[in-house]
Structure formats: structure tokens, C-alpha cells
Design a protein around this motif. Structure first.
Motif, PDB file in Angstrom:
ATOM      1  N   ALA A 221       8.925   7.927   2.988  1.00  0.00           N
ATOM      2  CA  ALA A 221       7.897   8.267   3.974  1.00  0.00           C
ATOM      3  C   ALA A 221       6.569   7.621   3.585  1.00  0.00           C
ATOM      4  N   CYS A 222       6.497   7.070   2.382  1.00  0.00           N
ATOM      5  CA  CYS A 222       5.274   6.464   1.846  1.00  0.00           C
ATOM      6  C   CYS A 222       4.807   5.327   2.760  1.00  0.00           C
ATOM      7  N   PRO A 223       3.569   5.224   3.146  1.00  0.00           N
ATOM      8  CA  PRO A 223       2.380   5.926   2.641  1.00  0.00           C
ATOM      9  C   PRO A 223       1.960   7.143   3.476  1.00  0.00           C
TER      10      PRO A 223
ATOM     11  N   THR B 142       3.048  -1.917   3.854  1.00  0.00           N
ATOM     12  CA  THR B 142       3.090  -0.583   3.255  1.00  0.00           C
ATOM     13  C   THR B 142       4.468  -0.442   2.614  1.00  0.00           C
ATOM     14  N   HIS B 143       4.614   0.591   1.809  1.00  0.00           N
ATOM     15  CA  HIS B 143       5.886   0.804   1.110  1.00  0.00           C
ATOM     16  C   HIS B 143       7.051   0.859   2.115  1.00  0.00           C
ATOM     17  N   ARG B 144       6.873   1.626   3.193  1.00  0.00           N
ATOM     18  CA  ARG B 144       7.998   1.770   4.129  1.00  0.00           C
ATOM     19  C   ARG B 144       8.284   0.478   4.908  1.00  0.00           C
TER      20      ARG B 144
ATOM     21  N   ILE C 154       0.837  -1.202   0.000  1.00  0.00           N
ATOM     22  CA  ILE C 154       0.000   0.000   0.000  1.00  0.00           C
ATOM     23  C   ILE C 154       0.873   1.255   0.000  1.00  0.00           C
ATOM     24  N   HIS C 155       0.497   2.202  -0.848  1.00  0.00           N
ATOM     25  CA  HIS C 155       1.217   3.469  -1.028  1.00  0.00           C
ATOM     26  C   HIS C 155       0.252   4.638  -0.899  1.00  0.00           C
ATOM     27  N   HIS C 156       0.820   5.869  -0.829  1.00  0.00           N
ATOM     28  CA  HIS C 156       0.014   7.061  -1.126  1.00  0.00           C
ATOM     29  C   HIS C 156       0.629   7.695  -2.361  1.00  0.00           C
TER      30      HIS C 156
HETATM   31 ZN   LIG Z   1       5.156   4.157  -2.147  1.00  0.00          ZN
END
Ligand SMILES: [Zn+2]
Length: 147
Positions: A130-132, A121-123, A12-14
Motif C-alpha cells: 500500500a506504500c506510500p 512510488t513504491h507501489r 518515494i515511500h511512507h
Molecule cells: Zn515503501
């Protein structure tokens, strides 16, 4: 683009651009097209993510799942990418947007037999990112969407 290999992960990303609150379909479509254009400019075949969740909680198909995504450096094979539209370092996800993410992740987990421990999440991948975003990261942990 490479063909997708057997699905093992969900990430999951933003989008991390400006804060985004629009729920109007045309505005969301234009926003997604903007992300796709940015990714095409990097030389990619299509938008890097497979799905997007808008501020109303609607799920949009992005890159078809038959193709490997481009969203976590060195970890794209078998990894479904979901982008939550907005910047969650400067805004908070709405309840409907979180519910849209949670429901879609559940659907994908069931469809592709992905255990919670492989929803990240990405991180979470240890990437320097810093994503998401802080508010989405903590909401996903609180709702136990990620493993
Ligand atoms: Zn990302």
C-alpha cells in the motif's frame, strides 16, 4: 552493504507506522532512529532509505548515497529511496511536507539526470504494498512529482 551503482531511479515511500505529525527536530530524529533500529534488526547495514522528509518539509539524510539502499525488493541498484514520515493511509501530507518532497525530488533529478518517467512510488513498481499510502500516492500524482 553494497556500493551504490549509477543512479537511475528515485522511489518515494511512507514509513507506514502510526500517524506522525511532529515537527520538533528531536522528535523527528528519534522517529528516524526508531526506523533505523527496525531495519538494523532485519540484518541490514543501516536504515534502508537515503532521505527522509519530515512533516515540516525538512529533508534528512539517512543512508549515505554512496551505499545502495534497501527499499524496493529486487530493484535497489541505482535507486534512491525517499521516505516521507507518516502513514498516508490514515493521515494527509501537509502542504510543507509535499513541497519538501517535490523540491528534493527536483534537486535529485537535476543532480543525477533522472527523468520524471523514472520517479516512482513504491507501489508503482508493481509491488504488493500500500506504500506510500493513498493520500500521498494521489498527492504526488496530482503535483506530477512522479512520472
Ligand atoms: Zn515503501
Amino acid at each position: 552493504m553494497n556500493r551504490m551503482s549509477p543512479i537511475r531511479y528515485i522511489t518515494i515511500h511512507h514509513d507506514g507506522m502510526d500517524a506522525f505529525f511532529a515537527t520538533d527536530r528531536a522528535l523527528v530524529a528519534a522517529h528516524l532512529e526508531g526506523i533505523r533500529r527496525l531495519h538494523r534488526r532485519k540484518g541490514w547495514g543501516d536504515i534502508g532509505y537515503h532521505f527522509a522528509v519530515d512533516p515540516a518539509g525538512r529533508v534528512w539524510e539517512a543512508r549515505p548515497l554512496g551505499w545502495q539502499g534497501a527499499h524496493v525488493k529486487d530493484h535497489n541498484p541505482g535507486n534512491i529511496g525517499i521516505v516521507v514520515l507518516g502513514n498516508f493511509d490514515v493521515q494527509t501530507p501537509s502542504a510543507s511536507q509535499l513541497e519538501g518532497v517535490r523540491r528534493h525530488v527536483m534537486t535529485l533529478m537535476r543532480a543525477y539526470n533522472v527523468p520524471r518517467a523514472r520517479v516512482h512510488t513504491h507501489r508503482d513498481w508493481g509491488a504488493q504494498t500500500a506504500c506510500p499510502g493513498g493520500t500521498l500516492q494521489s498527492s504526488l500524482q496530482r503535483l506530477q512529482v512522479t512520472g
